[in-house]
Design a protein around this motif. Structure first.
Motif, PDB file in Angstrom:
ATOM      1  N   ALA A  59      13.129  12.164   1.035  1.00 50.49           N
ATOM      2  CA  ALA A  59      13.591  10.841   1.446  1.00 50.49           C
ATOM      3  C   ALA A  59      12.416   9.887   1.584  1.00 50.49           C
ATOM      4  O   ALA A  59      11.385  10.229   2.177  1.00 50.49           O
ATOM      5  CB  ALA A  59      14.343  10.936   2.771  1.00 50.49           C
ATOM      6  N   GLY A  81      22.119  16.829   5.051  1.00 49.80           N
ATOM      7  CA  GLY A  81      20.747  16.435   4.775  1.00 49.80           C
ATOM      8  C   GLY A  81      19.905  16.149   5.992  1.00 49.80           C
ATOM      9  O   GLY A  81      18.698  15.947   5.876  1.00 49.80           O
ATOM     10  N   SER A  82      20.513  16.119   7.183  1.00 51.13           N
ATOM     11  CA  SER A  82      19.761  15.951   8.437  1.00 51.13           C
ATOM     12  C   SER A  82      19.890  17.225   9.260  1.00 51.13           C
ATOM     13  O   SER A  82      20.997  17.634   9.598  1.00 51.13           O
ATOM     14  CB  SER A  82      20.308  14.770   9.248  1.00 51.13           C
ATOM     15  N   PRO A 128      15.436  14.289   7.855  1.00 51.40           N
ATOM     16  CA  PRO A 128      15.854  14.678   6.503  1.00 51.40           C
ATOM     17  C   PRO A 128      15.221  16.010   6.088  1.00 51.40           C
ATOM     18  O   PRO A 128      14.039  16.242   6.344  1.00 51.40           O
ATOM     19  CB  PRO A 128      15.323  13.535   5.635  1.00 51.40           C
ATOM     20  N   THR A 181      17.105   2.676   7.749  1.00 53.22           N
ATOM     21  CA  THR A 181      16.738   3.876   8.487  1.00 53.22           C
ATOM     22  C   THR A 181      16.486   3.566   9.966  1.00 53.22           C
ATOM     23  O   THR A 181      16.448   2.410  10.380  1.00 53.22           O
ATOM     24  CB  THR A 181      15.464   4.502   7.891  1.00 53.22           C
ATOM     25  N   LEU A 183      15.171  16.678   0.103  1.00 55.89           N
ATOM     26  CA  LEU A 183      15.610  15.331  -0.244  1.00 55.89           C
ATOM     27  C   LEU A 183      14.469  14.431  -0.687  1.00 55.89           C
ATOM     28  O   LEU A 183      14.681  13.475  -1.432  1.00 55.89           O
ATOM     29  CB  LEU A 183      16.315  14.679   0.950  1.00 55.89           C
ATOM     30  N   GLU A 232      22.111   7.878   5.812  1.00 61.58           N
ATOM     31  CA  GLU A 232      22.888   7.631   4.599  1.00 61.58           C
ATOM     32  C   GLU A 232      24.389   7.647   4.878  1.00 61.58           C
ATOM     33  O   GLU A 232      25.149   6.862   4.298  1.00 61.58           O
ATOM     34  CB  GLU A 232      22.504   8.661   3.543  1.00 61.58           C
ATOM     35  N   THR A 283      22.011  12.295   4.585  1.00 59.78           N
ATOM     36  CA  THR A 283      21.449  12.313   5.929  1.00 59.78           C
ATOM     37  C   THR A 283      22.318  11.472   6.873  1.00 59.78           C
ATOM     38  O   THR A 283      23.271  10.808   6.449  1.00 59.78           O
ATOM     39  CB  THR A 283      20.036  11.722   5.936  1.00 59.78           C
TER      40      THR A 283
END
Length: 218
Positions: free
Chosen positions: A110, A173-174, A104, A66, A108, A151, A148
């Motif tokens: 995350a 996802g972002s 995110p 990340t 999710l 990812e 994201t």
């Protein structure tokens, strides 16, 4: 169905990050970097047990790093297309100052921290020519969730062939609170991170998905 060894695949992904120089970018020695992420190895072995071997379109799991560990732009600059040398770039319409605003989405869940695992990842070809908004509805109905930015970069880092002509993908996802959706596509023979609109479809752009399970270091 071809069976593969998740432990061996985890080691391949970790070795690949080391080879690319992730430890130095994270301000860590190689030993410290390996010590940081290796606790995920057992979870990878358990979580991916029985899943088929990777293909260009779908892979059993990703070791995701990340922005807490290495900035997005640094990781993007280490990506290439399969068999190519030109490295990934940020689209000029995606100002670098905007990147920290894309977090995110809450669905999710995350994991916090520098690294985690994502399982059963698909580049989402079935969602080509669907607006991300429509793709999101369909993937949710399939009990899957979008990828994201972190990812998506992990996907093409570990599996460069996942990004191909007319097989590019949005990263729904972002989000940052407006109608932009990040996406990875190809420009001048290299990966490019840009954005498209939540309500606009593109024939060459799908929406990548994964199982709704992310395993962190905690």
């Amino acid at each position: 169905m071809t069976v593969f060894d998740p432990a061996t695949e985890f080691d391949r992904q970790l070795d690949g990050l080391v080879h690319l120089g992730y430890p130095a970018l994270a301000g860590l020695s190689e030993a410290a970097f390996r010590e940081l992420v290796t606790p995920l190895r057992d979870a990878a072995t358990t979580g991916a047990a029985g899943l088929p071997a990777p293909t260009e379109a779908r892979v059993p799991f990703l070791l995701v790093t990340t922005r807490d560990l290495v900035p997005v732009t640094d990781r993007l600059a280490l990506t290439t297309l399969a068999g190519k040398r030109k490295t990934g770039i940020l689209d000029r319409n995606f100002p670098v100052d905007d990147l920290p605003r894309f977090d995110p989405i809450k669905e999710l869940e995350a994991p916090a921290g520098p690294a985690y695992l994502l399982f059963d990842v698909d580049r989402g070809e079935e969602f080509r020519n669907l607006a991300p908004a429509a793709a999101m509805e369909r993937m949710t109905a399939q009990q899957r969730l979008p990828l994201t930015i972190d990812e998506g970069i992990a996907f093409i880092t570990h599996f460069p062939a996942a990004l191909a002509s007319n097989r590019c993908f949005s990263l729904v996802g972002s989000r940052c609170g407006d109608k932009r959706v990040p996406a990875l596509w190809i420009s001048q023979g290299a990966p490019k991170l840009g954005w498209c609109w939540y309500g606009n479809p593109h024939t060459w752009l799908g929406s990548a998905t994964a199982r709704p399970v992310r395993m962190g270091l905690d």
